[in-house]
Design an enzyme around this catalytic site. Structure first.
Site, PDB file in Angstrom:
ATOM      1  N   GLY A 108       1.674  73.048  50.195  1.00 20.09           N
ATOM      2  CA  GLY A 108       2.975  72.963  49.513  1.00 20.09           C
ATOM      3  C   GLY A 108       3.794  71.810  50.069  1.00 20.09           C
ATOM      4  O   GLY A 108       3.774  71.553  51.262  1.00 20.09           O
ATOM      5  N   THR A 153       5.596  72.292  57.109  1.00 23.39           N
ATOM      6  CA  THR A 153       5.718  73.464  56.241  1.00 23.39           C
ATOM      7  C   THR A 153       7.147  73.987  56.295  1.00 23.39           C
ATOM      8  O   THR A 153       7.731  74.105  57.386  1.00 23.39           O
ATOM      9  CB  THR A 153       4.736  74.608  56.580  1.00 23.39           C
ATOM     10  OG1 THR A 153       5.121  75.762  55.817  1.00 23.39           O
ATOM     11  CG2 THR A 153       4.694  75.007  58.039  1.00 23.39           C
ATOM     12  N   ASP A 202       7.754  76.869  55.763  1.00 29.18           N
ATOM     13  CA  ASP A 202       7.626  78.244  56.263  1.00 29.18           C
ATOM     14  C   ASP A 202       7.841  78.340  57.779  1.00 29.18           C
ATOM     15  O   ASP A 202       8.099  79.425  58.298  1.00 29.18           O
ATOM     16  CB  ASP A 202       6.241  78.812  55.917  1.00 29.18           C
ATOM     17  CG  ASP A 202       6.059  79.017  54.422  1.00 29.18           C
ATOM     18  OD1 ASP A 202       7.030  78.793  53.677  1.00 29.18           O
ATOM     19  OD2 ASP A 202       4.954  79.403  54.003  1.00 29.18           O
ATOM     20  N   ARG A 253       5.630  82.778  52.681  1.00 30.73           N
ATOM     21  CA  ARG A 253       4.537  83.655  52.280  1.00 30.73           C
ATOM     22  C   ARG A 253       4.389  84.851  53.213  1.00 30.73           C
ATOM     23  O   ARG A 253       4.351  85.991  52.794  1.00 30.73           O
ATOM     24  CB  ARG A 253       3.258  82.826  52.289  1.00 30.73           C
ATOM     25  CG  ARG A 253       2.144  83.360  51.507  1.00 30.73           C
ATOM     26  CD  ARG A 253       1.080  82.314  51.288  1.00 30.73           C
ATOM     27  NE  ARG A 253       0.752  81.585  52.508  1.00 30.73           N
ATOM     28  CZ  ARG A 253       0.382  80.315  52.535  1.00 30.73           C
ATOM     29  NH1 ARG A 253       0.324  79.632  51.426  1.00 30.73           N
ATOM     30  NH2 ARG A 253       0.069  79.731  53.660  1.00 30.73           N
ATOM     31  N   GLU A 276      10.428  86.149  49.633  1.00 30.10           N
ATOM     32  CA  GLU A 276       9.441  86.379  48.564  1.00 30.10           C
ATOM     33  C   GLU A 276       8.285  87.247  49.065  1.00 30.10           C
ATOM     34  O   GLU A 276       7.605  87.892  48.295  1.00 30.10           O
ATOM     35  CB  GLU A 276       8.872  85.047  48.075  1.00 30.10           C
ATOM     36  CG  GLU A 276       8.114  84.290  49.172  1.00 30.10           C
ATOM     37  CD  GLU A 276       7.352  83.057  48.706  1.00 30.10           C
ATOM     38  OE1 GLU A 276       7.401  82.732  47.514  1.00 30.10           O
ATOM     39  OE2 GLU A 276       6.708  82.417  49.568  1.00 30.10           O
ATOM     40  N   GLN A 331      13.952  74.623  46.840  1.00 32.65           N
ATOM     41  CA  GLN A 331      14.249  74.707  48.278  1.00 32.65           C
ATOM     42  C   GLN A 331      13.337  73.786  49.109  1.00 32.65           C
ATOM     43  O   GLN A 331      13.664  73.446  50.230  1.00 32.65           O
ATOM     44  CB  GLN A 331      14.137  76.142  48.778  1.00 32.65           C
ATOM     45  CG  GLN A 331      12.751  76.735  48.706  1.00 32.65           C
ATOM     46  CD  GLN A 331      12.754  78.251  48.684  1.00 32.65           C
ATOM     47  OE1 GLN A 331      13.087  78.875  49.661  1.00 32.65           O
ATOM     48  NE2 GLN A 331      12.378  78.850  47.557  1.00 32.65           N
TER      49      GLN A 331
HETATM   50  O1  F6P Z   1       3.740  75.746  51.664  1.00 38.63           O
HETATM   51  C1  F6P Z   1       4.310  76.980  51.815  1.00 38.63           C
HETATM   52  C2  F6P Z   1       4.852  77.494  50.514  1.00 38.63           C
HETATM   53  O2  F6P Z   1       5.908  76.695  50.102  1.00 38.63           O
HETATM   54  C3  F6P Z   1       5.226  78.968  50.620  1.00 38.63           C
HETATM   55  O3  F6P Z   1       6.498  79.168  51.114  1.00 38.63           O
HETATM   56  C4  F6P Z   1       5.033  79.446  49.202  1.00 38.63           C
HETATM   57  O4  F6P Z   1       4.727  80.803  49.181  1.00 38.63           O
HETATM   58  C5  F6P Z   1       3.888  78.641  48.750  1.00 38.63           C
HETATM   59  O5  F6P Z   1       3.893  77.447  49.496  1.00 38.63           O
HETATM   60  C6  F6P Z   1       3.921  78.307  47.283  1.00 38.63           C
HETATM   61  O6  F6P Z   1       2.790  77.623  46.925  1.00 38.63           O
HETATM   62  P1  F6P Z   1       2.557  76.732  45.616  1.00 38.63           P
HETATM   63  O7  F6P Z   1       2.960  75.347  45.944  1.00 38.63           O
HETATM   64  O8  F6P Z   1       1.104  76.817  45.416  1.00 38.63           O
HETATM   65  O9  F6P Z   1       3.391  77.324  44.527  1.00 38.63           O
END
Ligand code: F6P
Length: 404
Positions: A12, A141, A143, A189, A244, A300
């Site tokens: 992500g 990240t 996260d 996540r 989430e 975000q």
């Molecule tokens: O990289 C982490 C993240 O942003 C998480 O917070 C989120 O759950 C996930 O990626 C979303 O992934 P995608 O880009 O595949 O929608």
């Protein structure tokens, strides 16, 4: 220094992942790398022959500067997990053949847990076949869940956005003289670091979020509703920050527990979205109040217009440091951050095998005893990371971006 190097972005995106790319490019130019290749769409794209020479794409200091303020992954990304060499050796043979053809001596991968697994696998395989290519991971990240490092690039900017949006939501939801709850659904996540950033909104000019729920604490609807009722005795409008990734005490994601639909991405990760909406519907029914759900969603992680200067500078430092580490012959490492006092951040490297696939959770002592808020220690940990505003380059009234 390596004759040629290659860099990729994976997982992500964040608001500052390109600042790390800029750090790699600048440092590699300093070391006079002949070609600075960029994988297009990470390892997955590279396996399909997709790459560019970044020396042709980012030529001037102005372009490098605009790259730093461009959100999301300039090179494109992937969520591709390398198979184990025992299962699919041909993938590794293909990769190493291509790296040899391009005369690569260092490969940098900017990403989160899964991307660090890629670096781990590549460096282990390289050692096995006697390759002298250095493989270095550069963390990113929103996260903030990578082990060993104090924090990860991308988190500070996302946290600044979350805290600012929480402040604005507190103002917005205070306008009507009626009972209401506004839910803010925040990414993360497995961990609640980013959701916890909502707590930073509480300040002299803001009452802050009333309830903050992290995935580290099993979520109980009844306990939550009881808390909301108690708060309604003293105030009309509540702002609730929810991750989430909230889970029930049975370990099921909240949305999954209330829905038959199971959504899974290419990594086998469950796709979480809709926690805020679900809780808003339950609260409206059980408490009879006005509710709204705001899903911060991808904004975000791409809100570069409110990026933290500290975060941008540190992301750049991580990229540049990785190149210096390769120059010194390091291999199978990830760049980590160390915190000193309040506040200095320095970079170092750490064995990737100890980081890949690990998850760093919010420690329980930084979560309020009722599980519905966070402690001052947690906000103090985050606060230095959101400091500072960059001087943004604008074009026609909007922030300028560099696009491949
Ligand atoms: O990289 C982490 C993240 O942003 C998480 O917070 C989120 O759950 C996930 O990626 C979303 O992934 P995608 O880009 O595949 O929608």
């Amino acid at each position: 220094m390596p004759k040629n190097i290659i860099v990729g972005q994976s997982g992500g995106p964040t608001a500052v992942i390109n600042a790390s790319l800029a750090g790699v490019i600048m440092e590699a130019k300093d070391y006079e790398a002949e070609h600075i290749y960029g994988m297009v769409n990470g390892i997955e794209g590279f396996l399909k022959g997709k790459y560019v020479d970044l020396k042709d794409k980012v030529k001037t200091a102005e372009e490098l500067n605009v790259l730093c303020q461009t959100p999301s992954s300039y090179l494109g990304s992937c969520r591709y997990r390398l198979p184990s060499p025992e299962k699919e050796n041909d993938v590794y043979e293909k990769l190493f053949k291509e790296l040899k053809r391009l005369d690569i001596s260092a490969l940098f991968y900017i990403g989160g847990n899964d991307s660090m697994d890629t670096i781990d696998r590549l460096s282990s395989y390289g050692k096995l076949i006697g390759s002298d290519i250095c493989f270095i991971g550069i963390p990113k990240t929103i996260d903030n869940d990578l082990a060993v490092t104090d924090h990860t690039p991308g988190f500070g900017s996302a946290a600044k956005y979350v805290a600012a949006v929480t402040k604005e939501t507190v103002r917005d939801c205070a306008v009507y003289d009626l009972k209401s709850i506004t839910f803010l659904e925040i990414m993360g996540r497995d961990t609640g670091w980013l959701t916890a950033a909502a707590a930073l909104a509480k300040s002299e000019d803001c009452e802050g979020a009333d309830i903050i729920c992290l995935p580290e604490v099993p979520f109980e609807i009844d306990g939550f509703l009881a808390k909301a009722k108690e708060l309604f005795k003293v105030k009309n409008n509540l702002v609730v920050a929810v991750s989430e990734g909230l889970v029930t005490k049975e370990g099921k994601n909240l949305c999954e527990a209330y829905s038959e639909i199971k959504k899974v991405d290419a990594f086998g990760h469950k796709i979480f979205s809709g926690t805020g909406r679900l809780l808003a519907d339950i609260a409206a029914e059980k408490l009879g109040c006005k509710t709204r759900a705001v899903e911060l969603n991808t904004v975000q992680r791409s809100a570069a217009h409110i990026a933290s200067k500290t975060d941008i500078d540190e992301a750049f430092m991580a990229g540049a440091y990785a190149v210096r580490a390769a120059e010194e012959g390091e291999n199978g490492k990830m760049v980590i951050f160390k915190r000193e006092g309040n506040y200095k951040c320095t970079a170092a490297t750490f064995d990737i095998a100890r980081i890949a696939n690990e998850v760093k959770y919010v420690p329980s002592e930084w979560i309020a005893s009722d599980g519905l808020n966070v402690t001052k220690e947690l906000t103090e940990y985050i606060r230095p990371l959101i400091q500072g505003e960059p001087e943004t380059v604008y074009k026609d009234g909007l922030p300028a971006h560099l696009v491949l």
